[in-house]
Enzyme design. Structure first.
Site, PDB file in Angstrom:
ATOM      1  N   CYS A   3       0.971  -1.012  -0.229  1.00  0.00           N
ATOM      2  CA  CYS A   3       0.048   0.072   0.332  1.00  0.00           C
ATOM      3  C   CYS A   3       0.951   1.235  -0.722  1.00  0.00           C
ATOM      4  CB  CYS A   3      -0.990  -0.221   1.222  1.00  0.00           C
ATOM      5  SG  CYS A   3      -1.157   1.867   1.732  1.00  0.00           S
ATOM      6  N   CYS A   6       0.841   3.179   3.322  1.00  0.00           N
ATOM      7  CA  CYS A   6       1.385   2.579   4.615  1.00  0.00           C
ATOM      8  C   CYS A   6       2.924   3.070   4.233  1.00  0.00           C
ATOM      9  CB  CYS A   6       1.039   1.008   4.097  1.00  0.00           C
ATOM     10  SG  CYS A   6      -0.384   0.748   5.243  1.00  0.00           S
ATOM     11  N   ASP A  29      -1.017  17.302  -0.726  1.00  0.00           N
ATOM     12  CA  ASP A  29      -1.942  15.772  -2.026  1.00  0.00           C
ATOM     13  C   ASP A  29      -0.169  16.273  -3.052  1.00  0.00           C
ATOM     14  OD1 ASP A  29      -4.370  14.122  -3.108  1.00  0.00           O
ATOM     15  OD2 ASP A  29      -3.083  14.813  -4.774  1.00  0.00           O
ATOM     16  N   HIS A  45      -3.652   0.489   8.324  1.00  0.00           N
ATOM     17  CA  HIS A  45      -4.178  -0.198   7.302  1.00  0.00           C
ATOM     18  C   HIS A  45      -5.829  -0.065   7.663  1.00  0.00           C
ATOM     19  CE1 HIS A  45      -4.653  -0.816   3.057  1.00  0.00           C
ATOM     20  NE2 HIS A  45      -4.676  -1.758   3.123  1.00  0.00           N
ATOM     21  N   THR A  93      -9.168   5.783  -5.392  1.00  0.00           N
ATOM     22  CA  THR A  93      -8.907   5.715  -5.898  1.00  0.00           C
ATOM     23  C   THR A  93      -7.605   4.765  -5.380  1.00  0.00           C
ATOM     24  OG1 THR A  93      -7.250   7.489  -6.606  1.00  0.00           O
ATOM     25  CG2 THR A  93      -8.628   7.033  -7.727  1.00  0.00           C
ATOM     26  N   HIS A  98      -8.298   7.531   3.683  1.00  0.00           N
ATOM     27  CA  HIS A  98      -7.752   9.026   3.613  1.00  0.00           C
ATOM     28  C   HIS A  98      -8.919  10.305   3.951  1.00  0.00           C
ATOM     29  CE1 HIS A  98      -7.891   8.014  -0.076  1.00  0.00           C
ATOM     30  NE2 HIS A  98      -7.805   8.627  -0.893  1.00  0.00           N
ATOM     31  N   HIS A 100      -9.456  14.028   2.572  1.00  0.00           N
ATOM     32  CA  HIS A 100      -9.007  15.315   2.335  1.00  0.00           C
ATOM     33  C   HIS A 100      -9.382  16.553   2.828  1.00  0.00           C
ATOM     34  CE1 HIS A 100      -8.208  12.984  -1.482  1.00  0.00           C
ATOM     35  NE2 HIS A 100      -9.447  12.364  -1.846  1.00  0.00           N
TER      36      HIS A 100
HETATM   37  P1  5GP Z   1      -8.641   9.516  -3.696  1.00  0.00           P
HETATM   38  O1  5GP Z   1      -9.089   9.589  -5.372  1.00  0.00           O
HETATM   39  O2  5GP Z   1      -8.539   7.835  -3.448  1.00  0.00           O
HETATM   40  O3  5GP Z   1      -9.887  10.174  -2.613  1.00  0.00           O
HETATM   41  O4  5GP Z   1      -7.169  10.491  -3.401  1.00  0.00           O
HETATM   42  C1  5GP Z   1      -5.948   9.678  -3.988  1.00  0.00           C
HETATM   43  C2  5GP Z   1      -5.448  11.519  -3.865  1.00  0.00           C
HETATM   44  O5  5GP Z   1      -3.628  10.292  -3.653  1.00  0.00           O
HETATM   45  C3  5GP Z   1      -5.315  11.836  -5.152  1.00  0.00           C
HETATM   46  O6  5GP Z   1      -5.566  13.068  -4.669  1.00  0.00           O
HETATM   47  C4  5GP Z   1      -3.985  11.784  -4.902  1.00  0.00           C
HETATM   48  O7  5GP Z   1      -3.694  13.008  -5.805  1.00  0.00           O
HETATM   49  C5  5GP Z   1      -2.924  11.653  -4.417  1.00  0.00           C
HETATM   50  N1  5GP Z   1      -2.174  10.714  -4.218  1.00  0.00           N
HETATM   51  C6  5GP Z   1      -2.429   9.892  -5.056  1.00  0.00           C
HETATM   52  N2  5GP Z   1      -1.120   9.448  -5.102  1.00  0.00           N
HETATM   53  C7  5GP Z   1      -0.105   9.693  -3.924  1.00  0.00           C
HETATM   54  C8  5GP Z   1       1.586   9.892  -3.517  1.00  0.00           C
HETATM   55  O8  5GP Z   1       2.724   9.009  -4.123  1.00  0.00           O
HETATM   56  N3  5GP Z   1       1.549  11.214  -2.996  1.00  0.00           N
HETATM   57  C9  5GP Z   1       0.646  11.915  -2.407  1.00  0.00           C
HETATM   58  N4  5GP Z   1       0.869  12.978  -2.263  1.00  0.00           N
HETATM   59  N5  5GP Z   1      -0.553  12.045  -2.924  1.00  0.00           N
HETATM   60  C10 5GP Z   1      -0.935  11.086  -3.951  1.00  0.00           C
HETATM   61 ZN    ZN Z   2      -2.501   1.393   3.279  1.00  0.00          ZN
END
Ligand code: 5GP
Ligand code: ZN
Length: 112
Positions: A3, A6, A29, A45, A93, A98, A100
Site C-alpha cells: 500500500c 502505508c 496531495d 491500514h 483510487t 484518507h 482530503h
Molecule cells: P482518492 O481518489 O482515492 O480519494 O484520492 C487519492 C489522492 O491521493 C489523490 O488526490 C492523489 O492525488 C493522491 N495521491 C496519489 N498518490 C500519491 C502520492 O504518491 N503522494 C501524494 N502526496 N499524493 C498521492
Molecule cells: Zn495502507
C-alpha cells in the site's frame, strides 16, 4: 504490504509532511485540487470508511482530532472541506482510507 499510503506513513516513500503523531500522518496531495489540499491518514491500514470498526476506531478518532490542527497549521481560519471517497462509486483510487482537506479559497457549492 504494497500500500502506497502505508509506505508514505512509514517514510518509505517521500511526502511533504504537514502533521504527524503516533496514530496519524498528514501530507500534501501530489495533485492538489485547491490551494490547500492535504491528505490525513491513519498509521494503520484501513481500506476505507466502510471498514471502520470497534478495533480501529481509535485511529479514526485520532484522525479527526488531527484535522483541526492541520487546518490551523495550514491557515484555514476561513473554513475548509473534509472529504473521504469510498469504493468504486465513491471514486476512491487509493485503498487506504484518507481524508482530503480542501481549502484556501471559496470552494464550489455543488460538491456536496
Ligand atoms: P482518492 O481518489 O482515492 O480519494 O484520492 C487519492 C489522492 O491521493 C489523490 O488526490 C492523489 O492525488 C493522491 N495521491 C496519489 N498518490 C500519491 C502520492 O504518491 N503522494 C501524494 N502526496 N499524493 C498521492
Ligand atoms: Zn495502507
Amino acid at each position: 504490504m504494497s500500500c502506497i499510503f502505508c509506505k508514505i506513513a512509514a517514510g518509505e516513500i517521500p511526502s511533504e509532511k504537514v502533521y504527524s503523531d503516533d496514530k496519524v500522518y498528514a501530507f500534501k496531495d501530489i495533485s492538489p485540487q485547491a490551494p490547500v489540499h492535504i491528505l490525513v491518514i491513519p498509521r494503520v491500514h484501513i481500506e476505507s470508511a466502510n471498514d471502520i470498526n470497534d478495533e480501529n476506531s481509535a485511529y479514526v478518532a485520532a484522525v479527526f482530532e488531527a484535522i483541526p490542527k492541520v487546518a490551523r497549521a495550514c491557515g484555514l481560519e476561513n473554513g475548509y472541506r473534509v472529504i473521504t471517497n469510498v469504493g468504486e462509486d465513491g471514486c476512491q483510487t487509493v485503498k487506504h482510507m484518507h481524508f482530503h482537506i480542501l481549502g484556501g479559497k471559496k470552494l464550489p457549492e455543488n460538491v456536496v
